[in-house]
Design an enzyme around this catalytic site. Sequence first.
Site: not given
Ligand code: ADX
Length: 396
Positions: A200-202, A206, A209, A294-298
């Site tokens: 999943q990503t918004r 980087h 990811h 991952g960390r702090d998902h959504a």
């Molecule tokens: S999200 O709102 O879609 O979750 P994002 O696109 O940044 O935001 O994250 C996509 C996925 O990558 C999520 O599962 C998030 O938890 C994970 N994630 C983002 N950055 C990190 C990080 N530095 N370490 C671990 N997991 C990460």
Amino acid sequence: MSVLLPRPHGTHELQPLLLQVEEAEVELQRAQTLTKVPLSAREFGDLLMLGIGAFTPLTGFMRRDDWLSVCDTMHLANGLFWPIPITLSASREIASVLKPGQDIALVMDHGNDEIVATMKIEEIYTIDKTHECIEVFQATDTDHPGAALVMQQGECNLAGNVKVLSLGSCPQRFPNFILTPMQTRELFTVREWHKVAAFQTRNPMHRAHEHLVKSVLEWCDGIFIHSIIGELKQDDIPAEKSIAAINILIKNYFIKDAVVHAGYPLAMRYAGPREALLHAVFRQNYGCHYLIVGRDHAGIKNYYGAYDAHNIFDQIPKQALQIRPIKLAQAFWCHRCDGMASTHTCPHSKDQRMLLSGTKLRELLRKGEAVPDHFSRPEVLDILRKHYQENGLVEK
Ligand code: ADX
């Protein structure tokens, strides 16, 4: 060995609610005479998810008993697991001229008044918005964008089955980029992916990811990178730019055949753990065996603990979902390790780690300042810098 994908959520068959072209034309004619009810961006996103079958087995917007049961227990009134209410709101003024049994036309609020669906009203009801916000977002303040949408929506909810007539401007804005669950299931099968994980990503992706996805690719056959294309909060990077950045990352740094990249039309709710569960439900519909969490998902700001979205998967019944989470710890570049690492693998101190939040990155881009080495691939940063420059977002 034939490919075995998880079955659609709560059923054996996907249930897309988008009508075939000819049927949609006839329904559109009929809809011209119906009372029009506007959809917010969130509601439109939900409608499109219903249309493409991603919200299988839902057949429309929820009734009050489902709304309450989902808020309180994360299950529909019939006992099926569902973590976030999917509801349609209307102002008292609009609701006062409607009644159960009536057919209505759903139109886009921000768009050109295009009719995108019809709905037979089953129930008109009011909700305790604060209750929904506490249960779903653990927040009621309007600083939380998801809670704000609920608090500011109309006072009444309309429930009923929908017939989706069109995906609005999405196919033009994102040509060939929105895949339906039926399409991805076919793709995964053709590619003989026996183990598929969704990412999943918004965001543009980087190095962190990329690290998560590649760690999982070590033992999965393929990764489904699933970019949100529905509404985001104002300071997020626009979906078009994130998608371009991800495409160039895939082109230059991934084995092409190990990745499918597609978009889905939901609006982001920023509901942290509850949203992670919704992400799992519809990735199961897309045919994925796993969802990377991952960390702090959504998440957003400090509303949720860094691993709340991991822990919530242990708090739901085991049989609620067939898809399984892959819980990954915070990833970063470590100067001592001289590579990407995570809190699971790196023994070094914090001052060796390059941690950059999305907020901090946007600040650097806004100020036209250098982004620390190893945070992002240069091709990705080029796209983001260009976006900031071309749109006058760089402070003089
Ligand atoms: S999200 O709102 O879609 O979750 P994002 O696109 O940044 O935001 O994250 C996509 C996925 O990558 C999520 O599962 C998030 O938890 C994970 N994630 C983002 N950055 C990190 C990080 N530095 N370490 C671990 N997991 C990460």
